[in-house]
Scaffold this motif. Structure first.
Motif, PDB file in Angstrom:
ATOM      1  N   ASP A 122     -21.130  14.698 -31.974  1.00 27.33           N
ATOM      2  CA  ASP A 122     -20.219  14.487 -33.096  1.00 27.33           C
ATOM      3  C   ASP A 122     -20.993  13.942 -34.299  1.00 27.33           C
ATOM      4  OD1 ASP A 122     -18.237  13.801 -34.861  1.00 27.33           O
ATOM      5  OD2 ASP A 122     -17.255  12.347 -33.556  1.00 27.33           O
ATOM      6  N   PRO A 123     -21.017  14.659 -35.426  1.00 33.73           N
ATOM      7  CA  PRO A 123     -21.728  14.148 -36.611  1.00 33.73           C
ATOM      8  C   PRO A 123     -21.205  12.792 -37.079  1.00 33.73           C
ATOM      9  CG  PRO A 123     -21.209  16.470 -36.878  1.00 33.73           C
ATOM     10  CD  PRO A 123     -20.468  16.005 -35.652  1.00 33.73           C
ATOM     11  N   SER A 124     -19.917  12.523 -36.831  1.00 40.90           N
ATOM     12  CA  SER A 124     -19.300  11.283 -37.300  1.00 40.90           C
ATOM     13  C   SER A 124     -19.300  10.185 -36.239  1.00 40.90           C
ATOM     14  CB  SER A 124     -17.859  11.566 -37.748  1.00 40.90           C
ATOM     15  OG  SER A 124     -17.836  12.492 -38.805  1.00 40.90           O
ATOM     16  N   TYR A 125     -20.145  10.322 -35.233  1.00 37.84           N
ATOM     17  CA  TYR A 125     -20.173   9.335 -34.153  1.00 37.84           C
ATOM     18  C   TYR A 125     -20.402   7.927 -34.695  1.00 37.84           C
ATOM     19  CZ  TYR A 125     -21.311   7.394 -29.540  1.00 37.84           C
ATOM     20  OH  TYR A 125     -21.314   6.659 -28.393  1.00 37.84           O
ATOM     21  N   PHE A 126     -21.326   7.798 -35.644  1.00 32.70           N
ATOM     22  CA  PHE A 126     -21.631   6.497 -36.239  1.00 32.70           C
ATOM     23  C   PHE A 126     -21.031   6.339 -37.624  1.00 32.70           C
ATOM     24  CE2 PHE A 126     -24.511   4.285 -39.225  1.00 32.70           C
ATOM     25  CZ  PHE A 126     -24.330   2.986 -38.781  1.00 32.70           C
ATOM     26  N   ASN A 127     -21.101   7.387 -38.428  1.00 35.91           N
ATOM     27  CA  ASN A 127     -20.700   7.317 -39.825  1.00 35.91           C
ATOM     28  C   ASN A 127     -19.473   8.188 -40.064  1.00 35.91           C
ATOM     29  OD1 ASN A 127     -20.457   7.250 -42.584  1.00 35.91           O
ATOM     30  ND2 ASN A 127     -22.449   8.172 -43.019  1.00 35.91           N
ATOM     31  N   PRO A 128     -18.317   7.605 -40.379  1.00 39.31           N
ATOM     32  CA  PRO A 128     -17.112   8.414 -40.592  1.00 39.31           C
ATOM     33  C   PRO A 128     -17.211   9.352 -41.785  1.00 39.31           C
ATOM     34  CG  PRO A 128     -16.734   6.117 -41.221  1.00 39.31           C
ATOM     35  CD  PRO A 128     -18.047   6.151 -40.511  1.00 39.31           C
ATOM     36  N   ASP A 129     -18.169   9.114 -42.675  1.00 42.43           N
ATOM     37  CA  ASP A 129     -18.357   9.981 -43.838  1.00 42.43           C
ATOM     38  C   ASP A 129     -19.369  11.093 -43.585  1.00 42.43           C
ATOM     39  OD1 ASP A 129     -16.575   8.550 -45.520  1.00 42.43           O
ATOM     40  OD2 ASP A 129     -18.130   7.060 -45.935  1.00 42.43           O
ATOM     41  N   ALA A 130     -19.808  11.233 -42.342  1.00 39.71           N
ATOM     42  CA  ALA A 130     -20.892  12.176 -42.048  1.00 39.71           C
ATOM     43  C   ALA A 130     -20.522  13.618 -42.373  1.00 39.71           C
ATOM     44  CB  ALA A 130     -21.306  12.055 -40.590  1.00 39.71           C
ATOM     45  N   MET A 131     -19.283  13.994 -42.157  1.00 40.62           N
ATOM     46  CA  MET A 131     -18.880  15.380 -42.449  1.00 40.62           C
ATOM     47  C   MET A 131     -19.044  15.689 -43.937  1.00 40.62           C
ATOM     48  SD  MET A 131     -18.070  17.211 -39.884  1.00 40.62           S
ATOM     49  CE  MET A 131     -17.505  17.146 -38.194  1.00 40.62           C
ATOM     50  N   LEU A 188     -21.592  25.878 -29.578  1.00 36.60           N
ATOM     51  CA  LEU A 188     -20.128  25.855 -29.588  1.00 36.60           C
ATOM     52  C   LEU A 188     -19.604  24.414 -29.620  1.00 36.60           C
ATOM     53  CD1 LEU A 188     -19.349  28.629 -26.938  1.00 36.60           C
ATOM     54  CD2 LEU A 188     -18.795  28.727 -29.375  1.00 36.60           C
ATOM     55  N   CYS A 189     -20.225  23.555 -28.835  1.00 36.79           N
ATOM     56  CA  CYS A 189     -19.798  22.150 -28.795  1.00 36.79           C
ATOM     57  C   CYS A 189     -19.991  21.490 -30.154  1.00 36.79           C
ATOM     58  CB  CYS A 189     -20.588  21.396 -27.721  1.00 36.79           C
ATOM     59  SG  CYS A 189     -20.264  21.963 -26.031  1.00 36.79           S
ATOM     60  N   PHE A 190     -21.147  21.711 -30.754  1.00 36.63           N
ATOM     61  CA  PHE A 190     -21.442  21.135 -32.065  1.00 36.63           C
ATOM     62  C   PHE A 190     -20.485  21.667 -33.117  1.00 36.63           C
ATOM     63  CE2 PHE A 190     -24.350  20.994 -35.897  1.00 36.63           C
ATOM     64  CZ  PHE A 190     -24.278  19.619 -36.060  1.00 36.63           C
ATOM     65  N   GLY A 191     -20.268  22.974 -33.087  1.00 32.53           N
ATOM     66  CA  GLY A 191     -19.401  23.600 -34.084  1.00 32.53           C
ATOM     67  C   GLY A 191     -17.953  23.186 -33.976  1.00 32.53           C
ATOM     68  N   SER A 192     -17.530  22.739 -32.806  1.00 28.51           N
ATOM     69  CA  SER A 192     -16.124  22.363 -32.632  1.00 28.51           C
ATOM     70  C   SER A 192     -15.738  21.209 -33.555  1.00 28.51           C
ATOM     71  CB  SER A 192     -15.851  21.985 -31.170  1.00 28.51           C
ATOM     72  OG  SER A 192     -16.556  20.808 -30.802  1.00 28.51           O
ATOM     73  N   TYR A 193     -16.657  20.311 -33.847  1.00 27.50           N
ATOM     74  CA  TYR A 193     -16.353  19.180 -34.719  1.00 27.50           C
ATOM     75  C   TYR A 193     -16.147  19.640 -36.162  1.00 27.50           C
ATOM     76  CZ  TYR A 193     -17.404  15.999 -30.918  1.00 27.50           C
ATOM     77  OH  TYR A 193     -17.368  15.327 -29.725  1.00 27.50           O
ATOM     78  N   TYR A 194     -16.945  20.600 -36.608  1.00 30.36           N
ATOM     79  CA  TYR A 194     -16.777  21.121 -37.955  1.00 30.36           C
ATOM     80  C   TYR A 194     -15.477  21.911 -38.071  1.00 30.36           C
ATOM     81  CZ  TYR A 194     -21.490  19.626 -38.957  1.00 30.36           C
ATOM     82  OH  TYR A 194     -22.599  18.849 -39.148  1.00 30.36           O
ATOM     83  N   ALA A 195     -15.164  22.690 -37.036  1.00 25.69           N
ATOM     84  CA  ALA A 195     -13.924  23.458 -37.053  1.00 25.69           C
ATOM     85  C   ALA A 195     -12.717  22.522 -37.098  1.00 25.69           C
ATOM     86  CB  ALA A 195     -13.853  24.359 -35.823  1.00 25.69           C
ATOM     87  N   ALA A 196     -12.745  21.451 -36.303  1.00 25.11           N
ATOM     88  CA  ALA A 196     -11.629  20.503 -36.284  1.00 25.11           C
ATOM     89  C   ALA A 196     -11.477  19.829 -37.644  1.00 25.11           C
ATOM     90  CB  ALA A 196     -11.850  19.466 -35.188  1.00 25.11           C
ATOM     91  N   PHE A 197     -12.600  19.471 -38.258  1.00 19.86           N
ATOM     92  CA  PHE A 197     -12.557  18.829 -39.587  1.00 19.86           C
ATOM     93  C   PHE A 197     -11.962  19.771 -40.618  1.00 19.86           C
ATOM     94  CE2 PHE A 197     -14.553  18.065 -43.727  1.00 19.86           C
ATOM     95  CZ  PHE A 197     -14.213  16.735 -43.947  1.00 19.86           C
ATOM     96  N   LEU A 198     -12.432  21.017 -40.636  1.00 19.29           N
ATOM     97  CA  LEU A 198     -11.985  21.975 -41.634  1.00 19.29           C
ATOM     98  C   LEU A 198     -10.534  22.387 -41.416  1.00 19.29           C
ATOM     99  CD1 LEU A 198     -15.192  24.185 -41.867  1.00 19.29           C
ATOM    100  CD2 LEU A 198     -14.330  22.607 -43.595  1.00 19.29           C
ATOM    101  N   ARG A 199     -10.062  22.310 -40.183  1.00 20.49           N
ATOM    102  CA  ARG A 199      -8.667  22.640 -39.903  1.00 20.49           C
ATOM    103  C   ARG A 199      -7.731  21.464 -40.160  1.00 20.49           C
ATOM    104  NH1 ARG A 199      -7.449  25.756 -34.498  1.00 20.49           N
ATOM    105  NH2 ARG A 199      -5.597  26.247 -35.758  1.00 20.49           N
ATOM    106  N   GLY A 200      -8.295  20.323 -40.518  1.00 25.39           N
ATOM    107  CA  GLY A 200      -7.474  19.167 -40.826  1.00 25.39           C
ATOM    108  C   GLY A 200      -7.045  18.358 -39.630  1.00 25.39           C
ATOM    109  N   ASP A 201      -7.756  18.497 -38.513  1.00 30.62           N
ATOM    110  CA  ASP A 201      -7.447  17.698 -37.328  1.00 30.62           C
ATOM    111  C   ASP A 201      -8.032  16.302 -37.514  1.00 30.62           C
ATOM    112  OD1 ASP A 201      -6.318  19.976 -36.339  1.00 30.62           O
ATOM    113  OD2 ASP A 201      -7.974  20.469 -34.978  1.00 30.62           O
ATOM    114  N   ASN A 202      -7.243  15.400 -38.014  1.00 32.69           N
ATOM    115  CA  ASN A 202      -7.750  14.068 -38.325  1.00 32.69           C
ATOM    116  C   ASN A 202      -7.991  13.213 -37.092  1.00 32.69           C
ATOM    117  OD1 ASN A 202      -7.671  14.517 -41.155  1.00 32.69           O
ATOM    118  ND2 ASN A 202      -5.461  14.130 -41.161  1.00 32.69           N
TER     119      ASN A 202
END
Length: 224
Positions: A122-131, A188-202
């Motif tokens: 998860d890119p935002s594991y430490f930093n919530p602004d990572a995305m 696929l695992c890495f990309g799932s976080y970007y997909a969730a962010f872009l789809r608005g899954d907060n």
């Protein structure tokens, strides 16, 4: 320079002037060491400006103002914006690694090890602004490609390689199928976080568990 410092003072900003400038000069002559608190303030200001302004729009003047230091103080530490941003990124990379729980993934049960590896990608594991940061760096791909390369080398590949490594280990132990492609599964695992962010899954707290539960039946060796 004097006009900028006077304007900042009139605006109520804390500007570090003669005492620290003197200390910096002493340090350059082999005297007192530089104040690490100033380094921390500058790094934090840089990280915030990267989020708010992005690399191209952020200025060293804004960073110095935010950190409460003068531009000469900043330039005595970093020759330019790029070098400062590299150090700010390095701070984030090290902080994220330090935030991981002290777990030996090889000692966890197979599904738990897979889930924990996904959680750490998860890119935002430490930093919530990572995305937002990652989006900014991707936007710099044409103007400053070396920045994206640094992020790829130090933030992306180590995380994705962790998932690949767990899958490779599980495959050698007969826990996942021989014909799986660890690289593709990890992507696929890495990309799932970007997909969730872009789809608005907060609410992405349990995304790792959901992704693992979806993928596991297709990669695990069926019990006999």
């Amino acid at each position: 320079m004097e006009q900028r410092m006077e304007s900042a003072a009139m605006a109520g900003k804390k500007v570090i002037t003669d005492p620290h400038e003197s200390a910096e000069t002493d340090n350059a002559r082999g005297g007192r060491p530089r104040d690490p608190n100033l380094d921390d303030a500058i790094i934090e200001a840089t990280r915030r400006r990267l989020v708010v302004d992005g690399y191209s729009k952020m200025t060293l003047g804004d960073i110095a103002s935010d950190a409460g230091v003068t531009r000469p103080t900043l330039y005595r530490r970093w020759p330019g914006k790029f070098e400062l941003v590299v150090d700010a990124l390095d701070f984030g990379f090290r902080a994220q690694r330090a935030a991981y729980p002290n777990l030996e993934l090889g000692k966890l049960r197979p599904f738990e090890a897979f889930t924990e590896a996904i959680r750490r990608v998860d890119p935002s594991y430490f930093n919530p602004d990572a995305m937002i940061l990652m989006g900014n760096f991707m936007g710099e791909a044409l103007r400053t490609p070396e920045l994206l390369e640094i992020v790829r080398e130090h933030a992306v590949e180590p995380r994705v390689n962790l998932v690949e490594g767990v899958l490779t280990d599980l495959r050698s132990r007969g826990e996942v199928r021989e014909d799986i492609d660890p690289h593709t599964v990890a992507t696929l695992c890495f990309g799932s976080y970007y997909a969730a962010f872009l789809r608005g899954d907060n609410d992405r707290e349990d995304l790792a568990e959901k992704v693992a539960a979806t993928l596991w039946p297709g990669i695990a060796v069926a019990p006999t």
